[in-house]
Design an enzyme around this catalytic site. Structure first.
Site, PDB file in Angstrom:
ATOM      1  N   ARG A  87       0.848  -1.188   0.000  1.00 28.07           N
ATOM      2  CA  ARG A  87       0.000   0.000   0.000  1.00 28.07           C
ATOM      3  C   ARG A  87       0.885   1.240   0.000  1.00 28.07           C
ATOM      4  O   ARG A  87       1.924   1.277   0.665  1.00 28.07           O
ATOM      5  CB  ARG A  87      -0.931   0.021   1.214  1.00 28.07           C
ATOM      6  CG  ARG A  87      -1.951  -1.096   1.195  1.00 28.07           C
ATOM      7  CD  ARG A  87      -2.939  -0.889   0.052  1.00 28.07           C
ATOM      8  NE  ARG A  87      -3.921  -1.947  -0.034  1.00 28.07           N
ATOM      9  CZ  ARG A  87      -3.959  -2.847  -1.012  1.00 28.07           C
ATOM     10  NH1 ARG A  87      -3.047  -2.846  -1.953  1.00 28.07           N
ATOM     11  NH2 ARG A  87      -4.899  -3.751  -1.038  1.00 28.07           N
TER      12      ARG A  87
ATOM     13  N   HIS B 241      -0.376  -0.903 -11.129  1.00 26.27           N
ATOM     14  CA  HIS B 241      -1.264  -1.274 -10.025  1.00 26.27           C
ATOM     15  C   HIS B 241      -2.364  -2.254 -10.456  1.00 26.27           C
ATOM     16  O   HIS B 241      -3.528  -2.107 -10.109  1.00 26.27           O
ATOM     17  CB  HIS B 241      -1.876  -0.033  -9.375  1.00 26.27           C
ATOM     18  CG  HIS B 241      -2.515  -0.319  -8.052  1.00 26.27           C
ATOM     19  ND1 HIS B 241      -1.798  -0.472  -6.898  1.00 26.27           N
ATOM     20  CD2 HIS B 241      -3.809  -0.490  -7.694  1.00 26.27           C
ATOM     21  CE1 HIS B 241      -2.618  -0.723  -5.894  1.00 26.27           C
ATOM     22  NE2 HIS B 241      -3.850  -0.736  -6.351  1.00 26.27           N
TER      23      HIS B 241
END
Length: 129
Positions: free
Chosen positions: A44, A92
């Site tokens: 993250r 991502h």
């Protein structure tokens, strides 16, 4: 954690976003990596102090960083990470979704719910993942 970081040529972060992991990879921890180490972050974005990371790359302490996530997404088009020669950015996405396995998973989860059972892959929001 210092002994582990001091021996890590490549630090790979895959941790979930929790109160305990926010800001985990700050300047103090990044400095504990040996000179020439690299960071791969697919966990993250809020776990990495991006300013500290850029400083470590600019000084040559870190060799490179491969980043899949950022503190603010999408990453601003003028953010210095886009242009840094020692940074590789990825889009991502973990993988392309294959239709047949995805449909089978959805059907299995619907059947489980109909039988009063929990679906597979349930996210526990109170845990952060």
């Amino acid at each position: 954690m210092s002994p582990l970081l001091a021996r890590s040529d490549i630090l790979v972060n895959l941790l979930p976003a929790t109160a305990q992991t926010r800001g985990l990879l700050d300047g103090q921890r990044l400095r504990q990596l040996p000179r020439g180490a690299a960071l791969i972050n697919a966990g993250r974005g809020e776990q990495v102090d991006e300013a500290a990371l850029l400083g470590m790359l600019d000084s040559g302490h870190l060799r490179f960083a491969m980043l899949d996530v950022f503190a603010v997404e999408p990453l601003d088009s003028v953010h210095p990470l886009w242009r840094h020669p020692a940074v590789l950015l990825t889009p991502h996405i973990a993988a392309m979704t294959l239709a047949e396995p995805a449909v089978a998973q959805i059907v299995a989860n619907l059947q489980a719910l109909q039988q009063g059972e929990p679906p597979q892959g349930l996210v526990l929001r109170q845990r952060g993942y």
